[in-house]
Design an enzyme around this catalytic site. Sequence first.
Site, PDB file in Angstrom:
ATOM      1  N   HIS C 166      38.836  35.960  40.231  1.00 47.79           N
ATOM      2  CA  HIS C 166      38.792  36.664  41.256  1.00 47.79           C
ATOM      3  C   HIS C 166      40.055  37.425  41.320  1.00 47.79           C
ATOM      4  CE1 HIS C 166      35.272  33.642  40.956  1.00 47.79           C
ATOM      5  NE2 HIS C 166      35.601  33.952  40.121  1.00 47.79           N
ATOM      6  N   GLU C 169      41.535  37.727  45.284  1.00 46.37           N
ATOM      7  CA  GLU C 169      42.054  36.672  45.476  1.00 46.37           C
ATOM      8  C   GLU C 169      42.917  36.985  45.246  1.00 46.37           C
ATOM      9  OE1 GLU C 169      37.584  34.553  44.898  1.00 46.37           O
ATOM     10  OE2 GLU C 169      39.420  33.728  44.077  1.00 46.37           O
ATOM     11  N   HIS C 259      42.738  29.908  43.196  1.00 45.42           N
ATOM     12  CA  HIS C 259      41.835  30.469  43.664  1.00 45.42           C
ATOM     13  C   HIS C 259      42.029  30.969  45.179  1.00 45.42           C
ATOM     14  CE1 HIS C 259      38.266  31.210  40.483  1.00 45.42           C
ATOM     15  NE2 HIS C 259      39.324  30.605  39.655  1.00 45.42           N
ATOM     16  N   GLU C 335      41.509  26.291  46.101  1.00 42.59           N
ATOM     17  CA  GLU C 335      41.443  27.151  46.382  1.00 42.59           C
ATOM     18  C   GLU C 335      42.066  26.883  48.237  1.00 42.59           C
ATOM     19  OE1 GLU C 335      38.510  29.060  46.500  1.00 42.59           O
ATOM     20  OE2 GLU C 335      37.767  27.854  44.546  1.00 42.59           O
TER      21      GLU C 335
END
Lengths: 375, 375, 375, 375
Positions: C166, C169, C259, C335
């Site tokens: 992504h 990110e 991420h 994350e």
Amino acid sequence: MNINCLFDSGNIEVIDASDSKAIKLAIRNDSNSEFKQWFHFRGHGEIGKTYNFEIINAKECSYVDGWKDYQVVASYDGEYWFRVHTQFDDNKLLSFSHQLEQPTIFFAYFEPYSYQRHLSLIHQAQHSELCQHHILGQTVDGHDIDLLIIGDESRERKIWVTARQHPGETMAEWCAEGLIERLLNEDDALAQSLLQDAVFYVVPNMNVDGSIRGNLRSNAAGANLNREWQSPSVKNSPEVYHVRNKMKEIGVDAFLDLHGDEGLPYVFVAGCEGIPSYDGRLKNLEEEFSSILKSVNPDFQTEFGYDKDEPGKANLTVANAWVGEEFKCLSLTLEMPFKDNANLSNKETGWSGDRSYLLGQTLLNPLYQLVKKLR
Amino acid sequence: MNINCLFDSGNIEVIDASDSKAIKLAIRNDSNSEFKQWFHFRGHGEIGKTYNFEIINAKECSYVDGWKDYQVVASYDGEYWFRVHTQFDDNKLLSFSHQLEQPTIFFAYFEPYSYQRHLSLIHQAQHSELCQHHILGQTVDGHDIDLLIIGDESRERKIWVTARQHPGETMAEWCAEGLIERLLNEDDALAQSLLQDAVFYVVPNMNVDGSIRGNLRSNAAGANLNREWQSPSVKNSPEVYHVRNKMKEIGVDAFLDLHGDEGLPYVFVAGCEGIPSYDGRLKNLEEEFSSILKSVNPDFQTEFGYDKDEPGKANLTVANAWVGEEFKCLSLTLEMPFKDNANLSNKETGWSGDRSYLLGQTLLNPLYQLVKKLR
Amino acid sequence: MNINCLFDSGNIEVIDASDSKAIKLAIRNDSNSEFKQWFHFRGHGEIGKTYNFEIINAKECSYVDGWKDYQVVASYDGEYWFRVHTQFDDNKLLSFSHQLEQPTIFFAYFEPYSYQRHLSLIHQAQHSELCQHHILGQTVDGHDIDLLIIGDESRERKIWVTARQHPGETMAEWCAEGLIERLLNEDDALAQSLLQDAVFYVVPNMNVDGSIRGNLRSNAAGANLNREWQSPSVKNSPEVYHVRNKMKEIGVDAFLDLHGDEGLPYVFVAGCEGIPSYDGRLKNLEEEFSSILKSVNPDFQTEFGYDKDEPGKANLTVANAWVGEEFKCLSLTLEMPFKDNANLSNKETGWSGDRSYLLGQTLLNPLYQLVKKLR
Amino acid sequence: MNINCLFDSGNIEVIDASDSKAIKLAIRNDSNSEFKQWFHFRGHGEIGKTYNFEIINAKECSYVDGWKDYQVVASYDGEYWFRVHTQFDDNKLLSFSHQLEQPTIFFAYFEPYSYQRHLSLIHQAQHSELCQHHILGQTVDGHDIDLLIIGDESRERKIWVTARQHPGETMAEWCAEGLIERLLNEDDALAQSLLQDAVFYVVPNMNVDGSIRGNLRSNAAGANLNREWQSPSVKNSPEVYHVRNKMKEIGVDAFLDLHGDEGLPYVFVAGCEGIPSYDGRLKNLEEEFSSILKSVNPDFQTEFGYDKDEPGKANLTVANAWVGEEFKCLSLTLEMPFKDNANLSNKETGWSGDRSYLLGQTLLNPLYQLVKKLR
Ligand SMILES: [Ca+2]
Ligand SMILES: [Ca+2]
Ligand SMILES: [Ca+2]
Ligand SMILES: [Ca+2]
């Protein structure tokens, strides 16, 4: 306040540091000498508290004029040096006060240049293919006298640069560093063109002993090296003795001796007008040098400076006079201020190591333009 | 070999990369234009293997002379750029071969100067108290046209510097960077003295669109900006349109337009001798500028350069001619080589970003010496 | 105010910038996609003046939760990024205001990581003897898919790390940079010991097209790469297609996919509990990984995170699930927050590139401790 | 060859340097002491020529074992230190030979850490808001005893770190530098979390006099500081006297004393098993500390080390034993090699300043994990 000067170029005597409102200090004499004016110490106190310092023997220092409009240099980190407002009452003492932003602060007469940095300068420089490191001999204390030869020794013109005969004039070594690093910059067209015609012999620190000891003007034996050039002694002024011998071996086609002046807030040169051999050629070279330097570096000026010697009255014990007479060459003493350059004032730093460095770089400009005329 | 040019200023067309002994490439046309010569690509292969590259349309490029004695620039890390020997057979193609020391290598026509670095330059500069960032308008593609104003706008003399009208002439922005950073150095006596009399208006990249697109000479609309100064259009040459308007608003007392020349292996300037208003004053200023610059930077010379215009025959669509005529001021095009400076050759790098940077710093010297004579 | 986003990862639409009290902006959709939340633009105004910004379509963005307690990142120089207080009214818009200290400022959703920096990372890394650069194929837009192989390919364990599927990110690539540079540090005993048992395959930017285009989640074709792992297409998701192929060729013994999470103000991992092959071995590896990482980097925690999948309910289109199932190995999504780490808040910067970098370095710790247990 | 050791931590005696094939040198005794093993000197000769050095009193040095498999460290620039192959004939002398790549080279027993760098470390550190500089008193020679307090003094746990009681063990100060700089990194989650529970008292150089004088183990008065902890004297071991007093005032919850070991090519710790108060709690803390440190830094190991003291047989004059007994706390001596780490050998540098620095950073890991269990 805890005060200490036991480090490279440290100099202070604590008379009484018990009262933060009047910390009484004195500057120590140079080794075996009456000279004194350089100081460098570290003070440790409380953040937020204001300390008042008094140098009680300011009036007995070598250059009382040096204290007029003088601002002490100070640093919390030993890298960035700022100026602290200072008062000098002619009949009394030098005083300054400062509110601490961190607990520990350095104060000095001028931005220091340590022997550790000197060794780095020498050892970084020798890595360049353009540069060789030589050792000319040892000082009174036994330190090596370091010479950097920059360029090809077969080049026709031999240009000598010496710095810091007077060890407290640290701006001289900052200036030498600028000159050296520009010479070693292979992308610098002027430096590399100059090295087509000339080779440089640079002694970035003529007085290592005095530098480490925290002297203003003397070497370890108490000699003022810049009065030793007519008859240096291997015992008391080996620094001059060995450099002079190498000069005689190699020859000199131009000579710059880098200094600081305690009194005058200007950058200027002193020439050879008083030496017996002074003539129109030397006069022209001196004038052209000044004129070119002024045009490329407005920190340099010719309005203020020393009184000129009468013809034949030069003191031949002084490096630039002796060299000028011996080699009939352009031979100059360059003086930088301990205070600020009054023409281009920097309120935060006054005259500084960085400005001395940039001046050192621009010293190559007049040499480049004059190199083919030196003889 | 895997070849890619999808990045800032990338330009290459892969005809056939299947045979490492003859990798056939072509240079793409500039946007909406017949110009072409800039290239920039990344090749990925095997360490230790030798690759032969052929630019098959070298002969159709804008400056065929540019390939004579040309050496391609190459880099493994995108920071250090070295030269790779290159052959140009007049009737055929440009070829070079290289044994890979790492798998991935950049090749370019000259050391690139990315838009990312441009943004850094602008944003670092604006932090200085001496500098303000302005935006004059937008390019055809919509990028901001960045102007740095350095110094105090109330100063009497307005000095303009533009770079990279021709986007493939990246040396022009390296040069502008040197000039900008010297102006912002508060310890530099010459720069700060110059800023007492003058304020600088610097456009470090006149042609952002072409720079990003990998053009040699054109903007996004296909315009050669340096032929747009007489009647720029807000649609096709907004870069010139907006700068010209700002010049008219502010005035111009001296102008330097920074360029690279594909053919000549020298640094030189072109003046205004062909403009209607040319006179002894302008001639003197031009000659003094050159003479001073030569004295401080031997990378600059006056022996080789463009043929002089006949009186009255200047092309007033060219920036320096239009500015010279409009403002009756010193107005010069400065040219740097894509090849090497034949007078001061550097076998490893040829002419480079670093040397362009140093040249940019020394451009301040003649401006400082002439500033009071500009009018 | 002049607003521009025509640069790497730029994204903003100006609705109305005429009133400094209410500059109305909108975030553009990702390419061929409904996703949107990343923004990055440059504003130019007057020093000292306060500007109010409103992102009028904040409510239509992909993660409305992401705006709660969010602080925008801002920078004057493009290097130091600080946070600016931001308000989100559930029913309306995201707003923030800022008084300019310099005329030109960058705002972004998170500290950007440019393609130029990506290229530098790759090219610096390849200089190490420990590292080889490979190109796996090309993205939809034609950019190279860069793979760094770190260590000796004959080592038993193959550890894969991917970042920035992504593209918005960006913290993922800062994190990858930290991991890469630690692996290349020959003095780092843990890194070098780990490389005795394992070789790393690192793709620091899985989605170069989306990164340059200023997308939040999609590639140029509009694909959400992290939903393409079961059946990637060479046309629409070549980034996954090529990496997946190389994984099948090489094998995978551990996999980390880096991420950022828009909503949760914490660092956490998501595991493979929902994949068919999940078993006690994988559970233990996951738990040990978390436990070790928490012990060496308290920015990492296990209290907050995603809800766990039900057994067998994993979405096998997601990278870590697909890899976990395919290779029966430790396979985690890491994350990081866009906001701050609520456990260890930094009011000035929030979560940042530097903190992501340090996290990347510490990811080696659990891998080192687990490497011999991976199979 | 010209040989000189008149600089910070210099130590060599020239017996005869006239024959480049056999330059005879001796190591000087420590001040007022029989200890000797540290050496540090600068040699100046001819590029390309090979010089053979013999340390003729190697056999009389304090740790004859230290010469087995020892490689001397050398540097041309004073920054990068490499190893030179060295031979030790049990019955004779230590010899090494080297062909000069530059005229001037430093040789030392280990990578030096100068007092100038020490002052920089202290003064840079005090700029952090996390750190205060204190002075505990003065050494025999009068140098300040510098203490850095890092963190908030109100935190519950007091962690003490001392380095370089033995001044020739310069790796100890490199290690302290790593620990200090990590603690001051506001982005480091582990360091900042640790500072929530603990405050650090770090003495990066316990023996400034011996460091400057070029001693191996003694201070200026000839005292081995690490045998002075039971009854230090303000006259002969003021360094220990003042630190001990401050420890009593503040308390100690954990203590690390950083050292180098001449003989063993490993990193290891020595604990308190011989002190009267030794118990299961201390044993567990020691074992956990080692186990955690090993897991985060494989340069550390537990297989090789000193023989364990018999219960009750500890020498309480040693720092870690005295502190352990006095404060009933985790108290360790950390030893690093002068040679290399035999488990993770680096042929170029051996064990080095950089590796010591990284070890210092990882010392925070076990402290972080154990901080809540320290009492
Ligand atoms: Ca050399
Ligand atoms: Ca500004
Ligand atoms: Ca490599
Ligand atoms: Ca502090």
